[in-house]
Write a protein that holds these residues in place. Sequence first.
Motif, PDB file in Angstrom:
ATOM      1  N   CYS A 249      -1.780   7.265  -1.221  1.00 11.00           N
ATOM      2  CA  CYS A 249      -1.533   5.907  -1.717  1.00 11.00           C
ATOM      3  C   CYS A 249      -0.409   5.965  -2.749  1.00 11.00           C
ATOM      4  O   CYS A 249      -0.621   5.707  -3.947  1.00 11.00           O
ATOM      5  CB  CYS A 249      -2.808   5.328  -2.314  1.00 11.00           C
ATOM      6  N   GLU A 254      -1.320   0.063  -2.838  1.00 10.22           N
ATOM      7  CA  GLU A 254      -2.173   0.814  -1.916  1.00 10.22           C
ATOM      8  C   GLU A 254      -3.448   1.246  -2.639  1.00 10.22           C
ATOM      9  O   GLU A 254      -3.417   1.610  -3.816  1.00 10.22           O
ATOM     10  CB  GLU A 254      -1.422   2.012  -1.347  1.00 10.22           C
ATOM     11  N   SER A 255      -4.583   1.200  -1.915  1.00 12.01           N
ATOM     12  CA  SER A 255      -5.880   1.385  -2.552  1.00 12.01           C
ATOM     13  C   SER A 255      -6.790   2.278  -1.733  1.00 12.01           C
ATOM     14  O   SER A 255      -6.642   2.412  -0.519  1.00 12.01           O
ATOM     15  CB  SER A 255      -6.573   0.030  -2.740  1.00 12.01           C
ATOM     16  N   LYS A 256      -7.752   2.846  -2.427  1.00  5.47           N
ATOM     17  CA  LYS A 256      -8.791   3.645  -1.764  1.00  5.47           C
ATOM     18  C   LYS A 256     -10.119   3.423  -2.455  1.00  5.47           C
ATOM     19  O   LYS A 256     -10.185   3.029  -3.630  1.00  5.47           O
ATOM     20  CB  LYS A 256      -8.412   5.132  -1.780  1.00  5.47           C
ATOM     21  N   LEU A 397      -5.292  -7.274  -0.378  1.00  6.80           N
ATOM     22  CA  LEU A 397      -5.429  -5.984   0.294  1.00  6.80           C
ATOM     23  C   LEU A 397      -5.446  -6.169   1.810  1.00  6.80           C
ATOM     24  O   LEU A 397      -6.208  -6.974   2.345  1.00  6.80           O
ATOM     25  CB  LEU A 397      -6.722  -5.310  -0.163  1.00  6.80           C
ATOM     26  N   ASN A 401      -8.454   2.277   2.231  1.00 10.33           N
ATOM     27  CA  ASN A 401      -8.648   3.664   2.633  1.00 10.33           C
ATOM     28  C   ASN A 401      -9.967   4.157   2.046  1.00 10.33           C
ATOM     29  O   ASN A 401     -10.254   3.923   0.870  1.00 10.33           O
ATOM     30  CB  ASN A 401      -7.498   4.530   2.112  1.00 10.33           C
ATOM     31  N   SER A 455       2.991  12.730   3.432  1.00  8.72           N
ATOM     32  CA  SER A 455       2.638  11.480   4.116  1.00  8.72           C
ATOM     33  C   SER A 455       2.610  11.647   5.628  1.00  8.72           C
ATOM     34  O   SER A 455       1.814  10.997   6.324  1.00  8.72           O
ATOM     35  CB  SER A 455       3.618  10.365   3.735  1.00  8.72           C
TER      36      SER A 455
END
Length: 495
Positions: A249, A254-256, A397, A401, A455
């Motif tokens: 991320c 970007e998130s998890k 969002l 992830n 990546s």
Amino acid sequence: MKKYVLAIDQGTTSSRAILFNKKGEPVRIARRDIKTSFPKPGWVEESATDIWVSVVESITELVEKAHIHYNEIDSIGITNQRETTVVWDKESGAPVYPAIVWQSRQTASLCDKRNSKSDFIFSRTGLRLNPYFSASKIRFILDHIPNGQKRAEKGELLFGTVETWLIYKLTNGRNHLTDVTNASRTMLFNIKTRKWDKDLLKIWNIPSCMLPKICPTAHDFGDATYLKHDIPITGVAGDQQAALFGQTCFAKGESKNTYGTGCFMLMNIGDKPILSKHGLLTTVAWEIDGKVTYALEASVFMGGATIQWLRDGLEIIKSTPESETLAKKVKDTDGVYLVPAFVGLGTPYWDNDVRAAFFGLTRGTTKEHIARASLEAVAYQISDSLRVMQNETKIKLKALNVDGGASANNFLMQFQSDILGCAVKLPVCVETTALGAAYMAGLQTGFFKSLNEISKYHRYQKIYQPKMNKNLVSEKLHGWDLAVKSARSFKPHLK
């Protein structure tokens, strides 16, 4: 030839050693469980010595079973349960008190005494005044050992969160270091200056000589000479920041979410910290090559631990995977909700006094309904967190992830996608916490060349898409909100 990076993943319930190859693939894993003690209601402690021994045994088993030599290991990355606090004697290296685990509420009264300072603490740290963090735990230990304050002031005692303790032991007591991600979870670290804060130390009356030196996440932390081989420790990060990195991320927004003992959602917010108005925490995500990345974090205290309670407390399941089997035997919870506030509620409520409660029970309620409600409760808490996070950042969002043990639960992941209304993406390599630490270590040594290279290795084994009718989603979320409000208003245990 250097073929591997060794990741030490020291968690709340176990320590693991994992070898990763140049493609970021796990080659071999060794694990040792850790005993957790609960000496009083709300107290959670572990033996720092047991933590250390579990790490050494995991590494030894890993190398033996993988049939490799230590000289094939390029570097070591360490990731750890955050906030858990260890204080030890500088001369002997022996812990002076059990490690107080991040989940523990035994320091709540110390936090209550400093309520008038809560806004100031938040402005400096990005953290909410809560026994979750390390500062009150240090204070508690100094107050509960003979001459604790005097010994600390004389420089006889050292403090560290778990990574500092492991670095100290692996380097045979030579290096007393932490990294910015773990430092940012102590409530003694200034999120803007990225240094220990004298005013915060004064609030908690903690001597600065106890504290480790703060380093970047990718850095030379010293050689692990305890292993009888000069393998450099070159990457260190708290478990949730490491997982964000392991999920690649790297871009803002970007998130998890990690489904471990607790659940922790992090969103990359770029190179400037944002102080949340609605219960989120601000944390350092990583520092590499002089560049700092920040994250907003939502913390849920009871994730996988809720399922462990079904197994060990209620004993309605014999194994964690059985929760999914039971949940799928009924079409819904029949109106049952569990608010799993066994140790209070985290984001966005930060309510230490609320306790766990079931709502909607009838004579027709079965263990299947209980199991399903318990799994759904995990997803509801993540939904609460995401609602706040999207409002704070104005970023909607598109996908979440996921990783952690409970991400293997298909029912939970599909329900999570339904409730969030977005894709839930499960990577091929679910060891993202350890992988993040390995990536950081390898970037420092050149084992991994760049973020772009990393990546390219990231692939997904399954992507869940929302399927539930939106009206039904709204109905379920409304029921959850009512349950939380009811649980928070019912506090007969308070005097």
